[in-house]
Design a protein around this motif. Structure first.
Motif, PDB file in Angstrom:
ATOM      1  N   ASN A 154     -28.611  90.289  71.240  1.00 14.53           N
ATOM      2  CA  ASN A 154     -27.939  90.290  69.938  1.00 14.53           C
ATOM      3  C   ASN A 154     -26.491  90.753  70.006  1.00 14.53           C
ATOM      4  O   ASN A 154     -25.928  91.209  69.011  1.00 14.53           O
ATOM      5  CB  ASN A 154     -28.707  91.168  68.949  1.00 14.53           C
ATOM      6  CG  ASN A 154     -28.704  92.638  69.362  1.00 14.53           C
ATOM      7  OD1 ASN A 154     -28.532  92.952  70.548  1.00 14.53           O
ATOM      8  ND2 ASN A 154     -28.900  93.522  68.399  1.00 14.53           N
ATOM      9  N   LEU A 155     -25.860  90.636  71.192  1.00 18.13           N
ATOM     10  CA  LEU A 155     -24.479  91.078  71.332  1.00 18.13           C
ATOM     11  C   LEU A 155     -23.580  90.389  70.318  1.00 18.13           C
ATOM     12  O   LEU A 155     -22.683  91.013  69.733  1.00 18.13           O
ATOM     13  CB  LEU A 155     -23.968  90.802  72.745  1.00 18.13           C
ATOM     14  CG  LEU A 155     -22.473  91.085  72.982  1.00 18.13           C
ATOM     15  CD1 LEU A 155     -22.176  92.573  72.817  1.00 18.13           C
ATOM     16  CD2 LEU A 155     -22.037  90.603  74.353  1.00 18.13           C
ATOM     17  N   GLY A 156     -23.830  89.096  70.078  1.00 20.14           N
ATOM     18  CA  GLY A 156     -22.979  88.354  69.155  1.00 20.14           C
ATOM     19  C   GLY A 156     -22.931  88.952  67.768  1.00 20.14           C
ATOM     20  O   GLY A 156     -21.942  88.798  67.046  1.00 20.14           O
ATOM     21  N   GLU A 157     -23.992  89.664  67.387  1.00 17.24           N
ATOM     22  CA  GLU A 157     -24.021  90.277  66.060  1.00 17.24           C
ATOM     23  C   GLU A 157     -23.044  91.435  65.938  1.00 17.24           C
ATOM     24  O   GLU A 157     -22.680  91.831  64.819  1.00 17.24           O
ATOM     25  CB  GLU A 157     -25.445  90.767  65.749  1.00 17.24           C
ATOM     26  CG  GLU A 157     -26.479  89.642  65.707  1.00 17.24           C
ATOM     27  CD  GLU A 157     -27.887  90.170  65.548  1.00 17.24           C
ATOM     28  OE1 GLU A 157     -28.036  91.387  65.280  1.00 17.24           O
ATOM     29  OE2 GLU A 157     -28.839  89.385  65.691  1.00 17.24           O
ATOM     30  N   LEU A 158     -22.602  91.967  67.078  1.00 16.09           N
ATOM     31  CA  LEU A 158     -21.642  93.071  67.042  1.00 16.09           C
ATOM     32  C   LEU A 158     -20.213  92.592  66.864  1.00 16.09           C
ATOM     33  O   LEU A 158     -19.337  93.391  66.519  1.00 16.09           O
ATOM     34  CB  LEU A 158     -21.716  93.883  68.341  1.00 16.09           C
ATOM     35  CG  LEU A 158     -23.037  94.516  68.747  1.00 16.09           C
ATOM     36  CD1 LEU A 158     -22.848  95.302  70.045  1.00 16.09           C
ATOM     37  CD2 LEU A 158     -23.564  95.416  67.646  1.00 16.09           C
ATOM     38  N   PRO A 199      -6.652  93.046  63.927  1.00 15.52           N
ATOM     39  CA  PRO A 199      -6.248  94.247  64.658  1.00 15.52           C
ATOM     40  C   PRO A 199      -4.939  94.842  64.164  1.00 15.52           C
ATOM     41  O   PRO A 199      -4.756  96.062  64.199  1.00 15.52           O
ATOM     42  CB  PRO A 199      -6.122  93.758  66.107  1.00 15.52           C
ATOM     43  CG  PRO A 199      -5.920  92.281  65.996  1.00 15.52           C
ATOM     44  CD  PRO A 199      -6.670  91.847  64.781  1.00 15.52           C
ATOM     45  N   TYR A 200      -4.013  93.987  63.710  1.00 11.55           N
ATOM     46  CA  TYR A 200      -2.723  94.440  63.192  1.00 11.55           C
ATOM     47  C   TYR A 200      -2.320  93.531  62.042  1.00 11.55           C
ATOM     48  O   TYR A 200      -2.832  92.417  61.913  1.00 11.55           O
ATOM     49  CB  TYR A 200      -1.658  94.444  64.292  1.00 11.55           C
ATOM     50  CG  TYR A 200      -2.001  95.388  65.404  1.00 11.55           C
ATOM     51  CD1 TYR A 200      -1.853  96.763  65.239  1.00 11.55           C
ATOM     52  CD2 TYR A 200      -2.527  94.922  66.605  1.00 11.55           C
ATOM     53  CE1 TYR A 200      -2.219  97.654  66.235  1.00 11.55           C
ATOM     54  CE2 TYR A 200      -2.897  95.807  67.607  1.00 11.55           C
ATOM     55  CZ  TYR A 200      -2.745  97.172  67.409  1.00 11.55           C
ATOM     56  OH  TYR A 200      -3.123  98.050  68.376  1.00 11.55           O
ATOM     57  N   LEU A 236     -10.551  97.695  76.901  1.00 14.43           N
ATOM     58  CA  LEU A 236     -11.541  98.511  76.185  1.00 14.43           C
ATOM     59  C   LEU A 236     -11.202  98.607  74.701  1.00 14.43           C
ATOM     60  O   LEU A 236     -12.103  98.595  73.841  1.00 14.43           O
ATOM     61  CB  LEU A 236     -11.608  99.909  76.791  1.00 14.43           C
ATOM     62  CG  LEU A 236     -12.038 100.013  78.258  1.00 14.43           C
ATOM     63  CD1 LEU A 236     -12.137 101.476  78.675  1.00 14.43           C
ATOM     64  CD2 LEU A 236     -13.352  99.296  78.510  1.00 14.43           C
ATOM     65  N   GLU A 237      -9.913  98.708  74.392  1.00 13.40           N
ATOM     66  CA  GLU A 237      -9.503  98.775  72.993  1.00 13.40           C
ATOM     67  C   GLU A 237      -9.835  97.479  72.248  1.00 13.40           C
ATOM     68  O   GLU A 237     -10.247  97.507  71.084  1.00 13.40           O
ATOM     69  CB  GLU A 237      -8.007  99.060  72.892  1.00 13.40           C
ATOM     70  CG  GLU A 237      -7.642 100.507  73.140  1.00 13.40           C
ATOM     71  CD  GLU A 237      -8.134 101.419  72.025  1.00 13.40           C
ATOM     72  OE1 GLU A 237      -7.405 101.633  71.044  1.00 13.40           O
ATOM     73  OE2 GLU A 237      -9.278 101.929  72.139  1.00 13.40           O
ATOM     74  N   ILE A 270     -13.005  94.458  68.368  1.00 13.72           N
ATOM     75  CA  ILE A 270     -13.755  93.259  67.972  1.00 13.72           C
ATOM     76  C   ILE A 270     -15.173  93.601  67.543  1.00 13.72           C
ATOM     77  O   ILE A 270     -15.829  92.829  66.837  1.00 13.72           O
ATOM     78  CB  ILE A 270     -13.774  92.223  69.126  1.00 13.72           C
ATOM     79  CG1 ILE A 270     -14.246  90.848  68.639  1.00 13.72           C
ATOM     80  CG2 ILE A 270     -14.643  92.684  70.274  1.00 13.72           C
ATOM     81  CD1 ILE A 270     -13.340  90.217  67.609  1.00 13.72           C
ATOM     82  N   SER A 271     -15.659  94.781  67.921  1.00 17.49           N
ATOM     83  CA  SER A 271     -17.017  95.199  67.553  1.00 17.49           C
ATOM     84  C   SER A 271     -17.005  96.285  66.479  1.00 17.49           C
ATOM     85  O   SER A 271     -18.031  96.907  66.224  1.00 17.49           O
ATOM     86  CB  SER A 271     -17.751  95.727  68.789  1.00 17.49           C
ATOM     87  OG  SER A 271     -17.134  96.908  69.275  1.00 17.49           O
ATOM     88  N   ALA A 272     -15.840  96.506  65.870  1.00 19.18           N
ATOM     89  CA  ALA A 272     -15.693  97.555  64.857  1.00 19.18           C
ATOM     90  C   ALA A 272     -16.174  98.912  65.394  1.00 19.18           C
ATOM     91  O   ALA A 272     -16.833  99.685  64.703  1.00 19.18           O
ATOM     92  CB  ALA A 272     -16.437  97.180  63.576  1.00 19.18           C
TER      93      ALA A 272
END
Length: 626
Positions: free
Chosen positions: A11-15, A24-25, A272-273, A278-280
């Motif tokens: 379920n990675l896509g759900e993140l 992001p900006y 990492l940022e 992208i995953s809040a």
């Protein structure tokens, strides 16, 4: 495997946020944060953009590209390529701040010129193409450092200015999407054989891995509409970053040197940022011990001002990305790291230093965190002692929290490190933050800087590092040439690193054992001691110890030299003048990068045996003259 253990799940896509929800900006249309930027920052970037109005997008010719294969020079092509990208970034930021449209035509010209380029990379990386030709093969898009960085720049330009660019022509942003997909997005998903990805274990990964992955991630997250492709790219980036982190030592040390930390640990942080964003915040690895240590390496290698321990291909003075270092420290809860970044920013302000172009993934947070960094005060980043057991590097200074007094750094390791120099047993000495006994650092890159001719360059050879030359033979390159019996010790009175460096030399040199002990002795009169105890297969007079210095050594008496820099920092160097004869050689510096670091010359002290020996010792003591 940090990501594999925590985030490789069905379920990675759900993140992951969709492209529409990933903000992001602020874009140019979202004015509040742009209009709230400090006035001095706004003026700086608008002026920088104004300097690029009517910019001439110099031609990238085929013959300039072929300079690399014909002469080994990469400057003529690389410089024009990088100037194009820096100009575009300046124009984009200026337009976003001013928001009057006067930079847009030049931005379109920049986008169009870059999209028209045959190859977004540089000639020195053309070796990755299957066809070995002096020119790049347009039919084989390869992903290397600057191709990925170019894709990121165009993706951010698209994100920030799409509404304005579409008002000029819908084909501008369409061209960005077409070129980035063809050159970067599709090859990234299709191919697993780019060596930097780490899936082919025949070649070790280095800074290329986070550098390319972070920039490719930017392109995917900002341009890719297909949720399955975006998820596939995120998974691949995490798998590849796992390969990079998996080869690092638990100490987080960067064997490539502080300059390359900017593109290794620093680029890892960029990646990492983006995963965090992208995953809040759900993809969050900042509590991992390795991630914390990777950040902390930077202040463990920090000397003072712009000086860092410049082992490997690092210049002595390094301009670190201040805001990135600050944010890294905040993410891992480390006040020293954040303070290091804040100090660099304040120093730039005091000196009115120009802000160098960096990737958009760094420029944007640097803008929007500027005021925060400016006001920050944390813990002084001067560690008294540091030991990185994986890369076998120690550092010591007289006292915690201050650069005053003597400073020592030394290393063991092996001679097949990334960006390796043959330097097992190397050490450097600073006094009050000024260089005294030094590592020369790196020459301007040419075709000889890598692959088979690397060690024909003097700056890579052990004879120009602070290590022995025995029977006229220097250390050899290769993983088998390494320090053995490495032992680091620390107590209230001293810090020391000892090792047997005989294994750094080929067997035919005839070294049975060479124990080098490098000590920082504290007390009322702190000193640094280099003790060499050697055992050879046969007697020889051909034993020479090297000390590279920035100041002309003045012979005080037999067995003693004085070094004094332009700021009147002074140290004494004492050795056994009865057994060793000292001499000084001037090393003229003709390379621009080397001259930038050290000036017109370095000096090489050579301590040579006076009579044949098959065993013996040499002790060199260094004291600060108050």
């Amino acid at each position: 495997m940090i990501f594999a253990q925590r985030y490789m799940m069905p379920n990675l896509g759900e993140l992951l946020l969709s492209r529409e929800n990933y903000k992001p900006y602020p874009t140019i249309a979202e004015r509040r944060l742009w209009d709230d930027l400090p006035q001095n920052l706004r003026a700086y970037w608008i002026n920088k953009g104004a300097g690029k109005l009517g910019h001439e997008w110099n031609t990238l010719t085929a013959t300039a590209y072929m300079d690399y294969s014909r002469t080994g020079n990469r400057e003529r092509y690389d410089t024009v390529s990088w100037e194009r990208r820096a100009a575009l970034a300046s124009l984009v930021i200026a337009e976003c701040i001013e928001n009057q449209g006067r930079f847009l035509d030049d931005i379109v010209n920049g986008i169009w010129c870059i999209c028209e380029e045959t190859f977004w990379g540089i000639p020195g990386h053309g070796y990755m193409m299957k066809r070995k030709d002096p020119l790049p093969d347009v039919s084989e898009p390869i992903i290397e450092l600057f191709a990925s960085e170019t894709a990121s720049l165009l993706a951010w330009t698209h994100f920030l200015l799409q509404s304005e660019l579409d008002g000029i022509s819908g084909l501008v942003c369409e061209r960005i999407r077409l070129e980035v997909r063809k050159r970067i997005l599709d090859p990234y998903l299709i191919r697993d054989d780019f060596w930097w990805m780490g899936f082919n274990q025949e070649r070790m990964v280095n800074n290329w891995n986070p550098w390319c992955n972070a920039n490719c991630l930017s392109a995917f997250l900002l341009l890719e509409d297909d949720r399955e492709r975006r998820e596939e790219a995120v998974i691949k980036a995490m798998r590849s970053l796992d390969q990079y982190m998996g080869r690092l030592h638990s100490d987080g040390g960067c064997e490539e040197g502080p300059k390359y930390w900017i593109y290794a640990g620093g680029m890892l942080f960029d990646g990492l940022e983006q995963l965090y964003g992208i995953s809040a915040g759900q993809i969050n690895v900042y509590e991992e011990p390795l991630i914390k240590q990777i950040g902390r390496y930077l202040y463990k290698a920090f000397i003072d001002g712009s000086f860092y321990v410049n082992f490997a291909d690092s210049a002595p003075a390094v301009e670190i990305p201040a805001e990135l270092v600050y944010r890294y420290g905040r993410r891992i809860g480390d006040e020293r790291l954040s303070e290091l970044g804040a100090r660099v920013l304040k120093k730039k302000q005091e000196e009115a230093t120009d802000i160098e172009f960096s990737s958009m993934s760094r420029l944007l947070p640097a803008l929007f965190h500027y005021a925060e960094v400016e006001q920050y005060t944390g813990e002084a980043p001067y560690l008294r002692d540091a030991w990185l057991d994986g890369i076998q590097m120690m550092a010591a200074r007289e006292r915690q929290g201050s650069s005053k007094g003597l400073y020592l750094a030394a290393k063991g390791g092996h001679n097949d490190e990334s960006h390796n120099h043959n330097d097992i047993g190397q050490f450097i000495v600073y006094c009050n933050g000024s260089p005294m006994i030094v590592d020369p650092g790196v020459l301007t890159y040419t075709s000889k800087s890598f692959f088979s001719e690397r060690y024909t360059l003097w700056a890579m050879q052990s004879g120009f590092h602070n290590v022995p030359v025995v029977n006229g033979i220097q250390q050899m390159h290769g993983r088998q040439y390494q320090a053995n019996d490495v032992d680091y010790r620390l107590d209230d009175q001293a810090a020391s690193l000892s090792m047997n460096i005989a294994g750094a030399y080929p067997d035919f040199v005839g070294i049975k054992s060479w124990k080098r002990t490098i000590s920082f002795n504290r007390g009322s009169d702190p000193s640094i001691e280099i003790k060499d105890e050697f055992l050879l297969q046969q007697r020889t007079v051909d034993v020479m110890l090297i000390l590279m210095t920035t100041s002309l050594p003045q012979a005080e008496e037999i067995g003693s030299y004085i070094l004094q820099d332009e700021n009147r920092n002074r140290v004494s160097i004492r050795y056994n003048g009865e057994q060793y004869a000292g001499s000084v050689e001037t090393i003229p510096l003709e390379d621009d990068m080397m001259r930038k670091g050290w000036g017109n010359q370095l000096y090489r002290i050579k301590l040579k045996l006076k009579s044949p020996m098959d065993q013996g010792e040499c002790v060199v003591r260094i004291n600060r003259i108050r």
